[in-house]
Design an enzyme around this catalytic site. Structure first.
Site, PDB file in Angstrom:
ATOM      1  N   ASP A   1      -0.071   7.255  -3.625  1.00  0.00           N
ATOM      2  CA  ASP A   1      -1.400   6.860  -4.215  1.00  0.00           C
ATOM      3  C   ASP A   1      -1.852   7.876  -5.269  1.00  0.00           C
ATOM      4  OD1 ASP A   1      -1.855   4.113  -3.375  1.00  0.00           O
ATOM      5  OD2 ASP A   1      -3.285   5.728  -1.630  1.00  0.00           O
TER       6      ASP A   1
ATOM      7  N   HIS B   1       0.966  -1.498   0.026  1.00  0.00           N
ATOM      8  CA  HIS B   1      -0.160  -0.018   0.098  1.00  0.00           C
ATOM      9  C   HIS B   1       0.630   1.063  -0.094  1.00  0.00           C
ATOM     10  CE1 HIS B   1      -3.994  -0.990  -0.122  1.00  0.00           C
ATOM     11  NE2 HIS B   1      -4.159  -2.082   0.957  1.00  0.00           N
TER      12      HIS B   1
END
Length: 389
Positions: free
Chosen positions: A164, A134
């Protein structure tokens, strides 16, 4: 009208295979600026963790078709859709699209002009490539996370902004547009499309370019909270106010620092002459903290807003929507009753439209299939078989 295709990317069709985070962010960026983005959802899939998909900012501006990608018929429809597209976005682990029969070799053979955008954390190659991760992991490996945090504290991730969205979705959007321009301008290799390998580790490293440049010149220490821009300096930090809120100060340049001193009554305090002496920063920071604690945030706004101190109140998301500057620029809009950021950046000659609210998976299946030349009887049969939902 809301949802109208307008903007510099109008006329482009992008197929987005449904995912989370950076892939949808890239799709949102392209849709916000005029591209027709068709999201391929899984047949029978729910709308994810969110109770109301129409309020999902990252999913706005799309059409959606829901296909069973485990069936030969579903894969054939996906190929037909991609053959009609200019670009594709997928965010699966390396090899997943190939196993589905939708890898670059297949789809570029169907459509040589296709720009095939791949969004991953670790990239398509390298020892970490097959494994899960992540944002926090990607920015750790990319060399950024170690530098986020105050002196003496552990590294603190800046939510998931850097991996991200900054190093991931935004970088992929840039790569997609660059490759689409390459196709449009003729490029090389018979105007063929190509694969964009966007890795969040790579993008994170790029975002650290200025800091790496500082380090190369001996201007940056690897200790957290000890440098010009990482809360080490007294003149580049946040301070608590009397009412428990916060303000931000960024008075780096000498003229801005002088303005700060003048407005805080520190022009004659010789200790503040040593602006760029790191040894003095902790003491000067304590002095500033005591000063800022003496007034409310609103009182500091009255004194420091609209000056060259380099000042702004630290606002929550809800407060930011109400601030006069953001209101004047239309930085936020309301879509289907939900506040959202307006498309950015802006263009002098090409207006963007207010985005359309996100739709549930499969909301546009029939219309998309009709646009591919599939008649009503065939569509009904596809629905009965579960290939389309």
């Amino acid at each position: 009208m809301p949802g109208e295709r307008a903007g510099p990317l109008a006329g482009l069709r992008i197929v987005e295979f449904a995912g989370i985070g950076p892939g949808p962010f890239c799709g949102m960026m392209l849709a916000d600026h005029g591209a027709e983005v068709i999201r391929v959802d899984r047949a029978g899939a729910r709308s994810g963790l969110q109770p109301d998909p129409t309020k999902d900012v990252l999913a706005r501006g799309r059409k959606s078709i829901a296909l069973d990608l485990k069936s030969k018929e579903g894969i054939a429809l996906a190929r037909k859709l991609c053959a009609s597209a200019d670009g594709l976005i997928e965010g699966f682990r390396p090899g997943v699209m190939e196993r589905l029969g939708l890898g670059p070799d297949v789809l570029l053979a169907d459509n040589p002009r296709l720009v095939y955008g791949r969004m991953t954390g670790w990239g398509q190659t390298g020892p970490y490539a097959p494994h899960a991760g992540h944002d926090i992991n990607y920015i750790a490996l990319g060399g950024a996370l170690a530098h986020f945090g105050r002196a003496g504290d552990k590294p603190t991730p800046p939510i998931n902004m850097v991996g991200d969205f900054g190093g991931g979705g935004m970088m992929l959007a840039f790569g997609m547009v660059s490759a689409l321009l390459h196709v449009a301008h003729g490029g090389s290799n018979e105007r063929r499309g190509q694969v964009i390998d966007a890795a969040m580790t790579d993008g994170t490293a790029v975002l650290m370019g200025m800091i790496q440049g500082f380090a190369n010149q001996g201007m940056w220490r690897e200790d957290r909270g000890a440098n010009l821009l990482d809360t080490g300096a007294h003149f580049y930090d946040t301070y608590e106010t009397a009412d428990g809120k916060f303000v931000s100060i960024g008075s780096i340049e000498p003229q801005f620092y002088a303005e700060l001193r003048a407005r805080l009554g520190l022009a004659e305090d010789s200790e503040f002459d040593a602006q760029m002496n790191p040894a003095q920063w902790p003491v000067l920071k304590e002095k500033l903290a005591a000063i800022f604690k003496g007034k409310t945030r609103a009182e500091w706004d009255d004194l420091l807003e609209h000056t060259d101190v380099c000042y702004a109140p630290v606002l929550t998301m809800s407060e930011a929507r109400e601030h006069p500057h953001n209101a004047a620029r239309g930085t936020f809009v309301e879509i289907a009753g939900s506040p959202q950021p307006a498309p950015a950046p802006r263009y002098s000659g090409t207006a963007t439209a207010t985005p359309q609210a996100a739709v549930a998976p499969g909301a546009d299946s029939d219309a998309i299939l009709d646009g591919l030349g599939i008649d009503a009887d065939q569509i009904a049969a596809l629905r009965r078989s579960g290939t389309v939902s």
